[in-house]
Design a protein around this motif. Structure first.
Motif, PDB file in Angstrom:
ATOM      1  N   ARG A   1     -14.077 -69.787  79.793  1.00  0.00           N
ATOM      2  CA  ARG A   1     -14.394 -70.274  80.925  1.00  0.00           C
ATOM      3  C   ARG A   1     -13.840 -71.893  80.910  1.00  0.00           C
ATOM      4  NH1 ARG A   1     -19.417 -70.394  78.205  1.00  0.00           N
ATOM      5  NH2 ARG A   1     -20.623 -72.327  78.184  1.00  0.00           N
ATOM      6  N   ASN A   2     -13.355 -72.301  82.149  1.00  0.00           N
ATOM      7  CA  ASN A   2     -12.950 -73.550  82.289  1.00  0.00           C
ATOM      8  C   ASN A   2     -14.150 -74.293  83.053  1.00  0.00           C
ATOM      9  OD1 ASN A   2     -11.521 -75.392  84.608  1.00  0.00           O
ATOM     10  ND2 ASN A   2     -10.712 -75.698  82.636  1.00  0.00           N
ATOM     11  N   ILE A   3     -14.455 -75.467  82.549  1.00  0.00           N
ATOM     12  CA  ILE A   3     -15.435 -76.209  83.120  1.00  0.00           C
ATOM     13  C   ILE A   3     -15.132 -77.792  83.679  1.00  0.00           C
ATOM     14  CG2 ILE A   3     -17.631 -77.405  82.790  1.00  0.00           C
ATOM     15  CD1 ILE A   3     -17.869 -75.708  80.074  1.00  0.00           C
ATOM     16  N   THR A   4     -15.119 -77.895  85.106  1.00  0.00           N
ATOM     17  CA  THR A   4     -14.931 -78.982  85.733  1.00  0.00           C
ATOM     18  C   THR A   4     -16.034 -79.680  86.358  1.00  0.00           C
ATOM     19  OG1 THR A   4     -12.585 -78.202  86.006  1.00  0.00           O
ATOM     20  CG2 THR A   4     -13.333 -80.185  87.357  1.00  0.00           C
ATOM     21  N   SER A   5     -16.375 -80.709  86.077  1.00  0.00           N
ATOM     22  CA  SER A   5     -17.662 -81.400  86.710  1.00  0.00           C
ATOM     23  C   SER A   5     -18.840 -80.604  86.576  1.00  0.00           C
ATOM     24  CB  SER A   5     -17.463 -81.891  88.396  1.00  0.00           C
ATOM     25  OG  SER A   5     -16.305 -82.411  88.401  1.00  0.00           O
TER      26      SER A   5
ATOM     27  N   GLY B   1     -14.364 -68.548  85.534  1.00  0.00           N
ATOM     28  CA  GLY B   1     -13.751 -67.715  84.368  1.00  0.00           C
ATOM     29  C   GLY B   1     -12.248 -67.862  84.024  1.00  0.00           C
ATOM     30  N   LEU B   2     -11.838 -67.949  82.728  1.00  0.00           N
ATOM     31  CA  LEU B   2     -10.618 -68.107  82.352  1.00  0.00           C
ATOM     32  C   LEU B   2     -10.140 -67.084  81.541  1.00  0.00           C
ATOM     33  CD1 LEU B   2      -8.164 -70.104  82.453  1.00  0.00           C
ATOM     34  CD2 LEU B   2      -9.366 -71.385  80.371  1.00  0.00           C
ATOM     35  N   ILE B   3      -9.077 -66.510  81.463  1.00  0.00           N
ATOM     36  CA  ILE B   3      -8.517 -65.456  80.541  1.00  0.00           C
ATOM     37  C   ILE B   3      -7.060 -65.873  80.543  1.00  0.00           C
ATOM     38  CG2 ILE B   3     -10.017 -63.653  81.113  1.00  0.00           C
ATOM     39  CD1 ILE B   3      -7.702 -62.450  82.711  1.00  0.00           C
TER      40      ILE B   3
ATOM     41  N   ARG C   1      -5.022 -66.760  83.922  1.00  0.00           N
ATOM     42  CA  ARG C   1      -5.707 -66.413  85.269  1.00  0.00           C
ATOM     43  C   ARG C   1      -7.086 -67.359  85.252  1.00  0.00           C
ATOM     44  NH1 ARG C   1      -1.328 -64.892  85.585  1.00  0.00           N
ATOM     45  NH2 ARG C   1      -0.405 -63.105  86.240  1.00  0.00           N
ATOM     46  N   LYS C   2      -7.204 -67.815  86.267  1.00  0.00           N
ATOM     47  CA  LYS C   2      -8.566 -68.604  86.615  1.00  0.00           C
ATOM     48  C   LYS C   2      -9.464 -67.668  87.672  1.00  0.00           C
ATOM     49  CE  LYS C   2      -8.702 -72.761  86.495  1.00  0.00           C
ATOM     50  NZ  LYS C   2      -8.605 -74.282  86.729  1.00  0.00           N
ATOM     51  N   ILE C   3     -10.720 -67.217  87.458  1.00  0.00           N
ATOM     52  CA  ILE C   3     -11.455 -66.335  88.263  1.00  0.00           C
ATOM     53  C   ILE C   3     -12.771 -66.983  88.929  1.00  0.00           C
ATOM     54  CG2 ILE C   3     -12.622 -64.132  88.342  1.00  0.00           C
ATOM     55  CD1 ILE C   3     -10.946 -63.402  85.482  1.00  0.00           C
ATOM     56  N   SER C   4     -12.640 -67.099  90.058  1.00  0.00           N
ATOM     57  CA  SER C   4     -13.766 -67.742  90.763  1.00  0.00           C
ATOM     58  C   SER C   4     -14.690 -66.884  92.143  1.00  0.00           C
ATOM     59  CB  SER C   4     -13.426 -68.873  91.241  1.00  0.00           C
ATOM     60  OG  SER C   4     -12.329 -68.786  92.200  1.00  0.00           O
ATOM     61  N   SER C   5     -15.544 -67.311  92.264  1.00  0.00           N
ATOM     62  CA  SER C   5     -16.556 -66.858  93.382  1.00  0.00           C
ATOM     63  C   SER C   5     -17.446 -67.867  93.995  1.00  0.00           C
ATOM     64  CB  SER C   5     -17.425 -65.677  92.829  1.00  0.00           C
ATOM     65  OG  SER C   5     -18.118 -65.138  93.766  1.00  0.00           O
ATOM     66  N   GLY C   6     -16.557 -68.578  95.180  1.00  0.00           N
ATOM     67  CA  GLY C   6     -17.067 -69.718  95.889  1.00  0.00           C
ATOM     68  C   GLY C   6     -17.819 -70.642  95.096  1.00  0.00           C
TER      69      GLY C   6
ATOM     70  N   GLN D   1     -19.330 -62.623  83.662  1.00  0.00           N
ATOM     71  CA  GLN D   1     -20.679 -62.695  84.317  1.00  0.00           C
ATOM     72  C   GLN D   1     -20.576 -63.655  85.800  1.00  0.00           C
ATOM     73  OE1 GLN D   1     -23.786 -63.292  81.829  1.00  0.00           O
ATOM     74  NE2 GLN D   1     -25.676 -63.228  83.220  1.00  0.00           N
ATOM     75  N   LEU D   2     -21.025 -63.139  86.496  1.00  0.00           N
ATOM     76  CA  LEU D   2     -21.221 -63.939  87.894  1.00  0.00           C
ATOM     77  C   LEU D   2     -22.582 -64.451  88.218  1.00  0.00           C
ATOM     78  CD1 LEU D   2     -20.050 -64.839  90.743  1.00  0.00           C
ATOM     79  CD2 LEU D   2     -20.397 -62.415  91.502  1.00  0.00           C
ATOM     80  N   TYR D   3     -22.653 -65.744  88.072  1.00  0.00           N
ATOM     81  CA  TYR D   3     -24.153 -66.300  88.159  1.00  0.00           C
ATOM     82  C   TYR D   3     -24.547 -66.365  89.778  1.00  0.00           C
ATOM     83  CZ  TYR D   3     -24.226 -66.999  83.043  1.00  0.00           C
ATOM     84  OH  TYR D   3     -24.049 -66.695  81.759  1.00  0.00           O
ATOM     85  N   THR D   4     -24.758 -65.165  90.250  1.00  0.00           N
ATOM     86  CA  THR D   4     -25.565 -65.231  91.583  1.00  0.00           C
ATOM     87  C   THR D   4     -26.975 -65.284  91.441  1.00  0.00           C
ATOM     88  OG1 THR D   4     -25.173 -62.932  91.622  1.00  0.00           O
ATOM     89  CG2 THR D   4     -23.573 -64.062  92.744  1.00  0.00           C
ATOM     90  N   SER D   5     -27.764 -64.562  92.264  1.00  0.00           N
ATOM     91  CA  SER D   5     -29.228 -64.475  91.990  1.00  0.00           C
ATOM     92  C   SER D   5     -29.525 -63.279  92.494  1.00  0.00           C
ATOM     93  CB  SER D   5     -30.033 -65.731  92.794  1.00  0.00           C
ATOM     94  OG  SER D   5     -31.388 -65.672  92.616  1.00  0.00           O
ATOM     95  N   PRO D   6     -29.912 -62.318  91.957  1.00  0.00           N
ATOM     96  CA  PRO D   6     -29.622 -62.326  90.297  1.00  0.00           C
ATOM     97  C   PRO D   6     -28.091 -62.118  90.035  1.00  0.00           C
ATOM     98  CG  PRO D   6     -30.341 -60.125  90.958  1.00  0.00           C
ATOM     99  CD  PRO D   6     -30.365 -60.895  92.391  1.00  0.00           C
ATOM    100  N   SER D   7     -28.035 -62.299  88.704  1.00  0.00           N
ATOM    101  CA  SER D   7     -26.460 -62.581  88.211  1.00  0.00           C
ATOM    102  C   SER D   7     -25.977 -61.033  87.931  1.00  0.00           C
ATOM    103  CB  SER D   7     -26.469 -63.272  86.790  1.00  0.00           C
ATOM    104  OG  SER D   7     -27.122 -62.610  85.805  1.00  0.00           O
ATOM    105  N   LEU D   8     -24.553 -60.866  88.142  1.00  0.00           N
ATOM    106  CA  LEU D   8     -24.040 -59.673  87.939  1.00  0.00           C
ATOM    107  C   LEU D   8     -23.044 -59.565  86.787  1.00  0.00           C
ATOM    108  CD1 LEU D   8     -22.639 -59.142  91.596  1.00  0.00           C
ATOM    109  CD2 LEU D   8     -25.030 -58.365  90.937  1.00  0.00           C
TER     110      LEU D   8
END
Length: 419
Positions: free
Chosen positions: A238-242, A247-249, A262-267, A289-296
């Motif tokens: 993963r890439n962390i900004t602020s 996700g980062l691969i 590739r950078k992978i995001s979801s809103g 891992q996508l951290y929605t509620s609940p995560s997927l």
């Protein structure tokens, strides 16, 4: 129908209690071995389940510890003679961890058990080479109360349990190995993080010599790695900004040359890359891992040039779900392993699945929902450089142990679904 058996399937294996399952490995006969941790007569112990090509259980084993819980979900490896190696971490005192390795022969008889460690030594992954040597990596700390001084390590152990060599690498700060992979020439590749904030990975040959190392700029964390037979690597993290993670691969060839990222995001939802695998054609699979509620859990298939082929999600209603482990078998089928409340035997069950590489078979199987996904995937750079971290010999010590115990039988019930 799957080319490695009669069908694609998802199986749930367990008892009325809770079991945990992890990565699945294949032997030369096409059978599958999954590492598990299970309740035994004493504490939580390490074990394995052996499946046939269609997901039916052939054999099981578990070791009953006598001194404390064994964190057994690291790996179960099998060599060309059918010997099984259970690798992991066990608790031998308050806040103190050591690595262990146990060898079982093909008749389930314990051959040897070894302990490796300083005061605090956490294993992250293990692999086996074509000669039956095992390797495991992780991070160690001589002072369990000082979390700022972890050091990455890599240990090679021969088939008799003897240490061949031990290596460390990193900085004087927080350095942790995320995952370990091996190619068909027995070269090792480690993904991890140094200084607590930069992704770092390297190639080490079977003699323990460093071939090259690569580092990506702040703030990137590598957690997983997939390695092709020819030595290409997909590092995943993963890439962390602020304080926000995407996700980062990144794909590298066997010489350490960067191919694409590739950078992978979801809103507004955070995404963490965790695992990766290759098929024989050079397609790559990233598990996130996508951290929605609940995560997927999320699986994305890319071709060798980095173009997305399809995306899939794994969910259980009202339960946080991370991605399963992934391996690609000798027929290029997708092999997954995990544990969760899937609605089979009750409690936490062990999942083992063989999925079609074309992404078909979506649907609901027990409590598990396998569905299409649509995360945003974008080209990106990583600012990777040649790393210059310390690399040298080290020594953590080894001793024979009996506290993991002898092999005990384990009986499970199994629920299976065809895709």
């Amino acid at each position: 129908a799957g080319s490695g058996g009669s069908s694609y399937f998802i199986t749930y294996t367990g008892t009325s209690g809770n079991e945990n399952g992890g990565q699945v490995n294949q032997d030369s006969s096409g059978n599958y071995y999954q590492n598990v941790s299970v309740p035994t007569a004493n504490y939580i112990g390490p074990g394995y389940i052996k499946y046939n090509k269609d997901g039916g259980i052939i054999a099981t084993g578990a070791l009953s510890p006598s001194v404390g819980n064994v964190y057994a979900y690291n790996t179960a490896l099998v060599d060309g003679s059918g010997n099984i190696f259970l690798l992991g971490t066990y608790n031998y005192g308050s806040g103190q961890l050591r690595n262990y390795a146990t060898k079982l022969n093909s008749s389930n008889v314990v051959q040897w058990q070894k302990s490796f460690g300083a005061n605090y030594m956490n294993m992250t992954n293990g692999v086996i080479d074509s000669n039956g040597n095992i390797y495991f990596s992780g991070f160690a700390n001589s002072d369990p109360n000082d979390p700022g001084s972890y050091t990455m390590y890599l240990i090679k152990v021969n088939t008799n349990g003897g240490i061949v060599w031990q290596k460390y690498y990193g900085t004087d700060k927080d350095d942790r190995a995320g995952s370990l992979g091996i190619d068909s020439s027995n070269n090792l590749y480690i993904s991890g993080t140094d200084d607590g904030e930069r992704g770092h990975h390297c190639k080490i040959n079977s003699s323990g010599a460093l071939q090259w190392q690569r580092e990506v700029g702040q703030v990137n964390i590598w957690e997983g790695i997939g390695v092709s037979s020819g030595g290409n690597q997909l590092v995943c993290g993963r890439n962390i900004t602020s304080n926000f993670s995407r996700g980062l691969i990144s794909l590298y060839n066997t010489s350490g040359t960067h191919q694409w990222s590739r950078k992978i995001s979801s809103g507004s939802n955070q995404v963490h890359g965790q695992r990766a695998a290759f098929d024989s054609a050079g397609n790559v699979y990233a598990m996130l891992q996508l951290y929605t509620s609940p995560s997927l859990g999320i699986m994305i298939k890319f071709n060798s040039s980095g173009a997305v082929q399809w995306q899939r999600s794994f969910a259980v209603s009202n339960v946080n779900m991370g991605p399963p482990s992934i391996t690609i078998d000798s027929n290029d089928d997708i092999i997954l392993g995990r544990s969760g409340p899937y609605g089979g035997a009750g409690g936490n069950e062990i999942m083992f699945a063989k999925l079609n590489p074309d992404g078909s078979g979506t649907g609901q199987y027990g409590n598990l929902i396998y569905a299409s996904a649509s995360l945003t995937v974008a080209n990106t750079g990583t600012g990777d450089t040649g790393g210059n971290q310390l690399f040298n010999n080290t020594g953590f010590g080894t001793s024979d142990i009996t506290n993991i115990g002898s092999n005990v039988s384990k009986s499970y019930s199994q629920t299976s679904y065809s895709l």
